[in-house]
Scaffold this motif. Structure first.
Motif, PDB file in Angstrom:
ATOM      1  N   THR A   1       0.869  -1.175   0.000  1.00  0.00           N
ATOM      2  CA  THR A   1       0.000   0.000   0.000  1.00  0.00           C
ATOM      3  C   THR A   1       0.905   1.224   0.000  1.00  0.00           C
ATOM      4  O   THR A   1       2.116   1.129   0.275  1.00  0.00           O
ATOM      5  CB  THR A   1      -0.902   0.038   1.246  1.00  0.00           C
ATOM      6  OG1 THR A   1      -0.074   0.199   2.410  1.00  0.00           O
ATOM      7  CG2 THR A   1      -1.757  -1.228   1.366  1.00  0.00           C
TER       8      THR A   1
ATOM      9  N   LYS B   1      -0.657   8.645  -8.321  1.00  0.00           N
ATOM     10  CA  LYS B   1      -1.254   7.323  -8.525  1.00  0.00           C
ATOM     11  C   LYS B   1      -2.300   7.382  -9.625  1.00  0.00           C
ATOM     12  O   LYS B   1      -2.806   8.452  -9.962  1.00  0.00           O
ATOM     13  CB  LYS B   1      -1.872   6.798  -7.236  1.00  0.00           C
ATOM     14  CG  LYS B   1      -2.914   7.715  -6.639  1.00  0.00           C
ATOM     15  CD  LYS B   1      -3.370   7.211  -5.297  1.00  0.00           C
ATOM     16  CE  LYS B   1      -4.434   8.148  -4.755  1.00  0.00           C
ATOM     17  NZ  LYS B   1      -5.080   7.620  -3.580  1.00  0.00           N
TER      18      LYS B   1
ATOM     19  N   ASN C   1      -5.872   3.110  -8.436  1.00  0.00           N
ATOM     20  CA  ASN C   1      -4.903   2.769  -7.390  1.00  0.00           C
ATOM     21  C   ASN C   1      -4.170   1.459  -7.684  1.00  0.00           C
ATOM     22  O   ASN C   1      -3.868   0.694  -6.780  1.00  0.00           O
ATOM     23  CB  ASN C   1      -5.569   2.698  -6.013  1.00  0.00           C
ATOM     24  CG  ASN C   1      -6.026   4.046  -5.532  1.00  0.00           C
ATOM     25  OD1 ASN C   1      -5.340   5.051  -5.717  1.00  0.00           O
ATOM     26  ND2 ASN C   1      -7.192   4.088  -4.927  1.00  0.00           N
TER      27      ASN C   1
ATOM     28  N   SER D   1       1.652   3.414  -8.347  1.00  0.00           N
ATOM     29  CA  SER D   1       1.980   4.742  -7.825  1.00  0.00           C
ATOM     30  C   SER D   1       3.452   5.042  -8.090  1.00  0.00           C
ATOM     31  O   SER D   1       4.260   4.142  -8.242  1.00  0.00           O
ATOM     32  CB  SER D   1       1.684   4.835  -6.327  1.00  0.00           C
ATOM     33  OG  SER D   1       2.388   3.858  -5.599  1.00  0.00           O
TER      34      SER D   1
END
Length: 51
Positions: free
Chosen positions: A17, A37, A41, A44
């Motif tokens: 993440t 990003k 998602n 990134s």
């Protein structure tokens, strides 16, 4: 030269993440600044500053 049927490792992909990546970068001494990003998602790009 390669032998017949010899395997070749070409990539290791790790998924984090954004927060996990920031923590890893900080633990390595980098300072996270900005993150870009995609809309879903899925990836990134992180701007980090060296110490």
């Amino acid at each position: 030269r390669f032998r017949a049927a010899e395997t070749i490792h070409t990539e290791s992909a790790y998924k984090y993440t954004i927060e996990e990546f920031r923590l890893i970068a900080q633990a390595a001494g980098w300072t996270p600044l900005r993150v870009w990003k995609d809309e879903l998602n899925l990836f990134s790009v992180h701007e980090l500053v060296a110490p």
